[in-house]
Every structure is written in structure tokens, then in C-alpha cells.
Design a protein around this motif. Structure first.
Motif, short mmCIF file in Angstrom:
data_model
loop_
_atom_site.label_atom_id
_atom_site.label_comp_id
_atom_site.label_asym_id
_atom_site.label_seq_id
_atom_site.Cartn_x
_atom_site.Cartn_y
_atom_site.Cartn_z
N CYS A 1 -1.78 1.58 -11.15
CA CYS A 1 -0.42 0.43 -10.42
C CYS A 1 -1.77 0.90 -9.23
CB CYS A 1 1.01 0.59 -10.66
SG CYS A 1 1.82 2.13 -9.32
N ASN A 2 -1.67 0.96 -8.61
CA ASN A 2 -2.19 1.87 -7.48
C ASN A 2 -1.27 1.97 -5.73
OD1 ASN A 2 -0.63 -0.73 -5.59
ND2 ASN A 2 -2.58 -2.21 -6.38
N GLY A 3 -0.27 3.02 -6.44
CA GLY A 3 0.45 3.52 -5.43
C GLY A 3 0.03 5.02 -5.44
N LEU B 1 -3.27 5.06 -3.15
CA LEU B 1 -2.87 4.73 -2.48
C LEU B 1 -2.49 6.06 -1.84
CD1 LEU B 1 -1.17 1.05 -2.22
CD2 LEU B 1 -3.63 1.42 -0.36
N GLU C 1 8.41 -2.18 -10.37
CA GLU C 1 8.05 -1.33 -9.54
C GLU C 1 6.55 -0.65 -9.35
OE1 GLU C 1 12.04 0.33 -7.49
OE2 GLU C 1 10.81 1.75 -9.03
N SER C 2 6.08 -1.17 -11.16
CA SER C 2 4.60 -0.01 -10.85
C SER C 2 3.49 -1.58 -11.69
CB SER C 2 5.04 0.29 -12.07
OG SER C 2 5.42 1.73 -11.47
N ILE C 3 3.88 -2.86 -11.01
CA ILE C 3 3.79 -3.70 -11.78
C ILE C 3 2.15 -3.70 -10.98
CG2 ILE C 3 2.90 -6.48 -12.00
CD1 ILE C 3 5.82 -6.61 -12.87
N SER C 4 2.10 -3.75 -9.44
CA SER C 4 1.46 -3.46 -8.56
C SER C 4 2.18 -2.43 -7.29
CB SER C 4 0.64 -4.74 -7.51
OG SER C 4 -0.26 -4.80 -6.69
N GLY C 5 1.08 -1.30 -7.14
CA GLY C 5 2.57 -0.53 -6.72
C GLY C 5 2.95 -0.48 -4.90
N ASP C 6 1.23 -1.11 -4.65
CA ASP C 6 1.17 -1.83 -2.95
C ASP C 6 2.58 -2.82 -2.79
OD1 ASP C 6 0.19 -4.19 -3.17
OD2 ASP C 6 -1.99 -3.35 -3.08
N ARG D 1 7.95 6.02 0.02
CA ARG D 1 6.90 5.17 0.86
C ARG D 1 7.31 3.77 0.47
NH1 ARG D 1 2.46 8.00 4.36
NH2 ARG D 1 1.07 8.12 3.17
N PHE D 2 6.47 3.21 0.05
CA PHE D 2 6.22 1.70 -1.28
C PHE D 2 7.87 1.41 -1.57
CE2 PHE D 2 3.02 5.02 -1.96
CZ PHE D 2 1.93 3.57 -1.47
N ARG E 1 10.29 2.17 -3.41
CA ARG E 1 10.57 2.29 -4.63
C ARG E 1 12.42 2.59 -4.66
NH1 ARG E 1 6.22 3.06 -8.83
NH2 ARG E 1 4.52 2.38 -7.65
N ARG F 1 1.23 -9.93 -0.32
CA ARG F 1 -0.13 -10.97 0.28
C ARG F 1 0.56 -12.44 -1.16
NH1 ARG F 1 -1.15 -6.88 -3.80
NH2 ARG F 1 -2.70 -5.54 -3.33
N SER G 1 -4.63 -7.33 -5.90
CA SER G 1 -4.42 -6.45 -6.61
C SER G 1 -5.48 -6.36 -8.21
CB SER G 1 -2.99 -6.53 -6.66
OG SER G 1 -2.84 -5.76 -7.14
N SER H 1 -4.30 -4.13 -10.96
CA SER H 1 -3.19 -4.08 -11.47
C SER H 1 -2.23 -5.25 -11.55
CB SER H 1 -2.44 -2.54 -10.79
OG SER H 1 -1.11 -2.44 -12.11
#
Ligand code: SF4
Lengths: 254, 503
Positions: free
Chosen positions: A132-134, A137, B202-207, B286-287, B289, B444, B497, B499
Motif C-alpha cells: 500500500c506504500n506504507g 515509506l 487504511e491500506s488503500i494508500s498507506g500515505d 506514524r501513519f 492507523r 493529494r 499513489s 496503490s
């Protein structure tokens, strides 16, 4: 120009010394399993809320290869069965090392022959295979001035031809499978594979989807798994250093 | 609520194809935009196309649907260019052919997939499979050469394949093939237990874990009739703005790396970490979650006192402002970024681009104003708009947006915000077949989640639209006639992204 030099002087050193100790609450690091977890209903209670099926209520284990550290189990049992500590050092190693049953703290086992093979340097090619890019990163963050991976002689390289191994994230999407295998094959032997995050270990939250392989192990031989969702950069650092036989408790630079 | 809307599907009959076409045509004007276009198999072998739009009147969503044959429908891309990628996606997932589509290359599936497999379709696809291998556009002419990059890129970054056609150093055309990160995430939502859906989001795009999980939580709250209380909504907005700051810092650091400006790379890399550590103190990750629950926020949120957070934001702000000013004043930075990768505002409007990249091309779209969630209704962060559309503008918008967030945050953090209550998941009331749409402005751009529920409030179809999905074509236009060595900095200035687009 002058301003940047001034800023540099004012900022000083920001790099973390290891071991860095616990992270602040409410960080969810190494889970602590209490005796109550071994009583039938507590493990049952915890497993009922676990969306990744990381908790086995029969065997009374928690599989950090599946766990995404959401903390729901801790909330469900009010911390009586499982409580998350703030310690970022997680058990790493073979897939089965990630399944916890008691209070013991399995540490990373150094791969015996790596030292003679690699000396003090390790170069990794990173491949994101359906993540997912987590995790990507956090791997990227290892290069920033705070974690400063390069001080240990470890670095990411652009070409697999320059690499000693792969760092893989993601459950391995079917669409990335071929590219992942080809990248692996482009690395000269002997080569190692490090899989980071719950997805790379088991498919994580995507396990069972029509479009993924449920983890790197289904495609490549994995030498080191590092759990987390995503693993904190410190977890990654401890995992990789431990694997190289350079425990942060001693002097990791050696 | 202005950011969530429920359509009773029983009350709105499907339109005729002509009426549906007219509906889509109207979505391409001014601030009105197509938020999502997706298919649904509503009973075995029978398909509906749904379109959701809005934007010109705050909080107003519109919807239309049309029945389509199980084989194909006539493309709508000609009247609504924003439908282009959505139609390719519909084809890959459902096997419904958009007849007359200008470029029906596979989007989700690559060569290795079995023929006639369309994962969201229950009954076999009509033979023969119209799918063919991927065809790249070929530029011909004297001195034209192709450069192929990826899927595995040089950096620590997600995969995608870029095919450049260049004359000398100049890019004549760029084609981007995505889909490598496709993990079938939409198919997992319906069968997942309640909180499992939040974890998935939460895991569609981690950022963008905060943005996506917030949009998803509100949608699930609308289904279960269990809205979050205002204090939880305030914490959500605080986390959203800190997520924005962390990513904008990260991108300014990435831009610095790509132009060899090491001062910016080192400092912004560090400041991004400082912002992520604030999210960790609020949510435990940190993200971000762990922030969201259905009906509120996690019981351990926030893990930091308000005064401490305000003070930490103050010192972060001082650093971000000084490093940002030094960077944007540096002649070597300006020389590389000014005039590079220009996205014209006309293009941004026609193709309905969204979010921060659109705002750098003078397009005034922002879900915090157009579909404001509770904490933004009264006074959202100040509007930021630039019109140059180049890399410099996209960097400038980031610096200005961070300033607007820093200005806004102390206000929302002042006065008591008790940690939001978290209700139990609630039992969804049975209330007829419905479509629920939820929108939030991620860092974004706008994130759209939509779900169709049946008579018993079970989710039967879940649709996710990440802003990256809508903005990827923007990069193609921005790099034309630029030198290929400027591609990395153009790409980073969008930082889309993979992802989120591939799902
Ligand atoms: S923290 Fe891990 S074990 Fe506990 S509920 Fe979440 S995923 Fe399951």
C-alpha cells in the motif's frame, strides 16, 4: 547559502543512537501476552475482534506475520490477555518465529554465514509487490538523517546487479509476480530476501484476494521476515542489524 | 452531513441511455465533476452503471444510473473525458465493453491472467474475450527513440511502467502503464467484518491512511445510523491536516533530492518524520492507523495532551517555514522548477483533475469547501490557489497549504475536545436498497468511497476512488515537450499513489 549553513549549525546532530529505547504511548510495539490469555474465553474474546485471523484461540497464539497492530484485541480484553508494549523490537526471522505463544522474547537469529560473505556491508534492492506504500515509506525513511541506515554500511541500490539481496514489501500481487522474480534472478548468488510487513509475510489484510499470492514466501525463499503494519523504521533497523549479527546492544558499527 | 449522502435506489428509476449521457455531459463544467463511475451486478447477469457527481453547490451530490447489456455499452468518454479511466476499469472488472472507447488497454489485468476472468462478475463473460495485450502508442518519425522504465524503479518506490517517446532529449509522448499494485481491494470490502473494512481502507494508500479511513468510517456510520460525535470529528480533522503536512514535507524533500538540493532533502526528510511522530502520539502509529472506529475514534486516541500538541505544532511550523522559504528562494531550485512540467488550467478543467495538483493549475476544487465534513463546515483552512501549473507552483501550493493548516489547527485544538466516544458498531436498520457516498479531502485531493447496500443493509458493492486515479493523466500532459531528465522532478511534483490507483 549562508542561511543554509546557519540552519545546519543550529540544527546540530539529529541521528538517533541505538538502542533508542521505547517509543511514546500509545505506540503499539511488541505485544505482551498475559497468563489470562491462556484461559479459554480471553483468547476467544481477542480472536473474535481480529480481522486478520492472527489469533488462534485453540493454540493460544498470536501470529505477528498476520497481525496489523490495530490494537482491537487489546481493547476487547481490556489489556488482560494481550497488551501492546512500546518496544519497537519485534521478533524477526523465519516465518514460524513470528508466532508467539508465551512471554518469551524470541530475538533475531543472526544468519551464520553472512558475516564472512558480506563483511560489513549490505546492499539491498527494494521491490514493492502490491503493497500500500506504507512499508515502502518506512524503508525510505531509513535513509533520512534520523535513522541514517548508511552509517551501518547498509544501503539501497538502484540495480539488482549491484545488490546482495531484496527487500520486498506487499502481498505479491499477481501483476508484480513476474517482475519480482526477474529482479531476484538478476541478483548474483548468493542472494538473500527480506520480507517486511504483514502483507509480505502472509498477505496481511489482503490475504485471500483473487489478485495476490498471500506473501513473498509463496514466490521466493525468504531469509528474514520483519513484522509490522508497517514496521516502524526502528523495527526494521533492529531486524536487519540482528540478522547481520550486529546486535544494537553491543556496538552495532562492528 | 455535507460530506456523506444517501440515495434511495428504490426511488430513482434507471435512466435511458440518452438521459444518462446528458447527465455525464453536465458533469464536465465549472466545479461540477464526476466523482465516480462504476458498474454493479445487481442481480445475476444484470448490470447497472452508476455515476455520482457534484461540486458546484456545497454538499450537493447527484446520482444517475442506467441498465446496460451484459456485453457492452456505448462509451461516454466522448461527452465526459473524466470517464475515460473509469470505463477501462469497468471493462476489466466486469467484462462490459465500452464500445468506441478511444484506448481500451487493460488497466487492472496483465498478460498472465486467465482469459474471460472478470473478478466482479458472477456469471461467465460473453465470448469472445475482447481483451488483448497492452498496446503502447507508438510515435514514428526521424530520430524518435523510446525509453522504457519500470515496473521496478530506481528508488524505494512503488512499481509502474513508463514508456517515453523522445526526439533527442525532448519527451514527445509518455505512456504510463499501471496495475502492478492491483490487489482486488474493492472485492474484499463486502465480505469483511465491520472493523476489517476500516483496516482495509487504511491500506488503500498507506500515505493516506487517515484520509481513506475517515471517508470509509463516515460511510459505514451512515449505513449503521451511528454518526461520530463532534469531538471525534475534530480529532479526525486534526489528523487529516497533520497527514497533509507530513506528506507535503516529504514531497518537498523528494523534490529536493530529484534536483540535487541536499539541504532541502535532509531537512524536509527530518521534518516529515517530526509530523509522522505527532500522528504516532495521537493514534499510536506514524501513519495514523488506529485513529478511526465505526462511530468515532479509537479509545486510546489522542495519546497526547492538546497543549503539548499545540506547542509541538508551533515549533514544527517555525522549522517548516524557515526551510521552505530558504528552499523556494534558492536560485538553483527556482532554475530547475520554474516553467518545468506545466499543466495548463484548461487541461486540468477538461479532464477534471482534483486536489493540490489542480489547485496549482488554477482549478478551485477542494472537498473541504465543496463537500465539507463537520469540522470544516464553519471555517475550513484558508483557500490556496496558484495558476502557473508548473513544478514550482506545485511546490508553492504545498508550502502555502501547510501554512494554512498550521494557521487553522490551533483554532480547532483550542477549547476542550474530549477524546471522541466510540459507539458500538450498531445494527444497521433495514431501509431499502441504497447508495451511500462519502467524500473527504485527502492530502493529494478528494477521496471518494461509495457503497451499495441491499434491503438488509448488507454491502453488495464497494467503490473506492483515490485522487491518484483521477490525476495520473495530468502527469502525461505536464511532461510533454520537457526534457527527459526533468521527468523525475515532474513525477515527484504530483507524487501520485500507485496503490491507490491500482486498488
Ligand atoms: S492487533 Fe493484531 S492480533 Fe490484535 S486484533 Fe489487531 S490484527 Fe488481530
Amino acid at each position: 547559502m549562508l542561511e543554509s549553513i546557519r540552519k545546519r549549525a543550529r540544527t546540530g546532530k539529529v541521528t538517533l543512537d541505538l538502542p533508542a529505547g521505547d517509543l511514546p504511548t500509545p505506540f503499539r510495539g511488541m505485544p505482551v501476552i498475559a497468563d489470562a490469555f491462556r484461559s479459554a474465553n480471553v483468547a476467544e474474546e481477542c480472536s473474535r475482534v481480529c480481522a486478520t485471523e492472527a489469533i488462534d484461540p485453540e493454540k493460544k497464539t498470536i501470529d505477528l506475520g498476520r497481525c496489523v497492530f490495530c490494537g482491537l484485541c487489546e481493547e476487547a480484553c481490556d489489556g488482560e490477555g494481550i497488551r501492546f508494549s512500546q518496544d519497537p523490537r519485534l521478533p524477526c526471522g523465519k516465518r514460524e518465529h513470528l508466532v508467539l505463544g508465551g512471554r518469551e522474547f524470541p530475538t533475531v537469529k543472526a544468519a551464520p554465514d553472512l558475516r564472512s560473505l558480506l563483511g560489513r556491508s549490505l546492499h539491498l534492492r527494494e521491490v514493492s509487490a502490491g503493497g500500500c506504500n506504507g512499508c515502502d515509506l518506512e524503508a525510505q525513511a531509513l535513509g533520512n538523517p534520523i535513522f541514517d541506515l548508511q552509517r551501518f554500511g547498509i544501503d539501497f541500490v538502484a540495480s539488482p546487479r549491484h545488490a546482495d539481496g531484496l527487500l520486498v514489501t506487499g502481498p505479491v500481487s499477481k501483476n508484480m509476480r513476474e517482475a519480482l522474480v526477474k529482479t531476484y534472478e538478476a541478483i548474483a548468488e548468493p542472494r538473500i530476501v527480506i520480507a517486511i510487513g504483514a502483507c509480505a509475510a502472509s498477505g496481511g489484510i489482503f490475504r485471500g484476494s483473487y489478485a495476490v499470492e498471500n506473501g513473498v514466501g509463496a514466490v521466493l525463499p525468504v531469509a528474514l521476515f520483519i513484522p509490522g503494519c508497517p514496521p516502524h523504521p526502528l523495527t526494521l533497523l533492529y531486524g536487519i542489524l540482528g540478522f547481520l549479527g550486529r546486535s544494537p546492544e553491543k556496538n552495532p558499527r562492528r | 452531513m455535507h460530506c456523506v449522502h444517501t440515495f434511495e435506489l428504490g426511488k430513482s428509476a434507471p435512466r435511458t441511455e440518452e438521459a444518462f449521457r446528458a447527465f455525464l455531459r453536465e458533469t464536465s463544467g465549472g466545479n461540477n465533476r464526476l466523482l465516480a463511475l462504476f458498474a454493479e451486478e445487481y442481480s445475476s447477469g444484470r448490470f447497472l452503471l452508476h455515476a455520482v457527481a457534484g461540486g458546484s453547490v456545497p454538499g450537493r451530490f447527484v446520482h444517475a444510473c442506467v441498465e446496460t447489456s451484459p456485453r457492452s455499452f456505448r462509451t461516454f468518454t466522448d461527452v465526459c473525458p473524466g470517464a475515460h479511466l473509469f470505463e477501462r476499469e469497468i471493462y476489466d472488472l466486469f467484462g462490459l465493453v465500452p464500445e468506441g472507447h478511444p484506448e481500451l488497454n487493460p488497466l487492472r489485468f496483465h498478460e498472465g491472467w486467465p482469459k474471460r476472468s472478470f473478478p466482479l462478475r458472477s456469471v461467465g463473460a460473453p465470448a469472445p474475450d475482447a481483451r488483448r495485450g497492452y498496446r503502447f502508442l507508438q510515435v514514428r518519425g526521424e530520430g524518435i527513440h523510446e525509453v522504457a522504465v519500470g515496473p521496478v524503479h530506481a528508488g524505494v518506490i512503488e512499481p509502474g511502467h513508463f514508456r517515453f517517446s523522445c526526439a533527442g532529449e525532448t519527451i514527445q509522448n509518455l505512456e504510463i502503464r499501471l496495475g502492478y499494485q492491483h490487489k482486488g481491494i474493492e472485492s474484499l470490502f463486502p465480505g469483511s467484518p465491520g472493523m476489517g473494512r476500516i483496516l482495509l481502507s487504511e491500506s488503500i494508500s498507506g500515505d493516506t491512511a487517515v484520509g481513506h479511513s475517515t471517508a470509509c468510517a463516515r460511510l459505514l456510520e451512515a449505513i449503521t445510523g451511528n454518526p461520530a460525535d463532534p469531538s471525534a470529528e475534530r480529532w479526525r480533522a486534526v489528523a487529516l491536516e497533520i497527514e497533509r503536512i507530513s506528506n507535503h514535507c516529504g514531497d518537498l524533500g523528494g523534490l529536493s533530492t530529484d534536483i540535487g538540493y541536499l539541504f532541502g532533502a535532509a531537512h524536509f526528510g527530518r521534518l516529515r518524520g517530526a509530523a509522522l511522530n505527532l500522528l504516532l502520539k495521537i493514534t499510536g502509529n506514524r501513519f495514523g492507523r488506529g485513529l478511526n472506529r465505526i462511530g468515532g475514534i479509537g479509545p486510546r486516541v489522542p495519546g497526547i495532551a492538546q497543549e503539548e500538541l499545540i506547542a509541538a505544532l508551533g515549533s514544527l511550523r517555525a522549522e517548516v517555514e524557515s526551510v521552505g522559504a530558504t528552499m523556494l528562494d534558492a536560485p538553483s531550485v527556482v532554475a530547475r522548477m520554474e516553467g518545468t512540467g506545466r499543466l495548463l488550467s484548461r487541461t486540468a478543467a477538461t479532464l477534471q483533475f482534483v486536489g493540490m495538483a489542480a489547485r496549482a493549475s488554477g482549478r478551485d476544487v477542494d472537498a473541504r469547501r465543496d463537500f465539507p465534513s463537520p469540522a470544516y463546515v464553519e471555517a475550513p483552512p484558508a483557500k490556496v490557489l496558484l495558476d502557473a501549473g508548473d513544478v514550482m507552483a506545485r511546490a508553492g501550493v504545498r508550502v502555502m497549504e501547510m501554512r494554512a493548516s498550521f494557521d487553522w489547527l490551533p483554532g480547532v485544538l483550542t477549547g476542550a475536545i474530549p477524546p471522541g466516544t466510540i459507539a458500538t458498531e450498531g445494527n444497521a436498520p433495514a431501509a431499502g436498497r441504497r447508495l451511500i457516498v462519502s467524500v473527504e479531502e485527502g492530502w493529494r485531493g478528494e477521496i471518494v468511497h461509495a457503497a451499495i447496500v441491499d434491503d438488509e443493509s448488507r454491502i453488495t458493492r464497494f467503490k473506492v476512488v483515490d485522487p491518484s486515479f483521477r490525476n495520473w493523466p495530468g502527469l502525461l500532459f505536464a511532461v510533454q515537450k520537457n526534457v527527459i531528465s526533468d521527468f523525475p522532478v515532474c513525477n515527484k511534483s504530483f507524487n501520485l499513489s500507485y496503490s491507490g490507483a491500482d486498488l
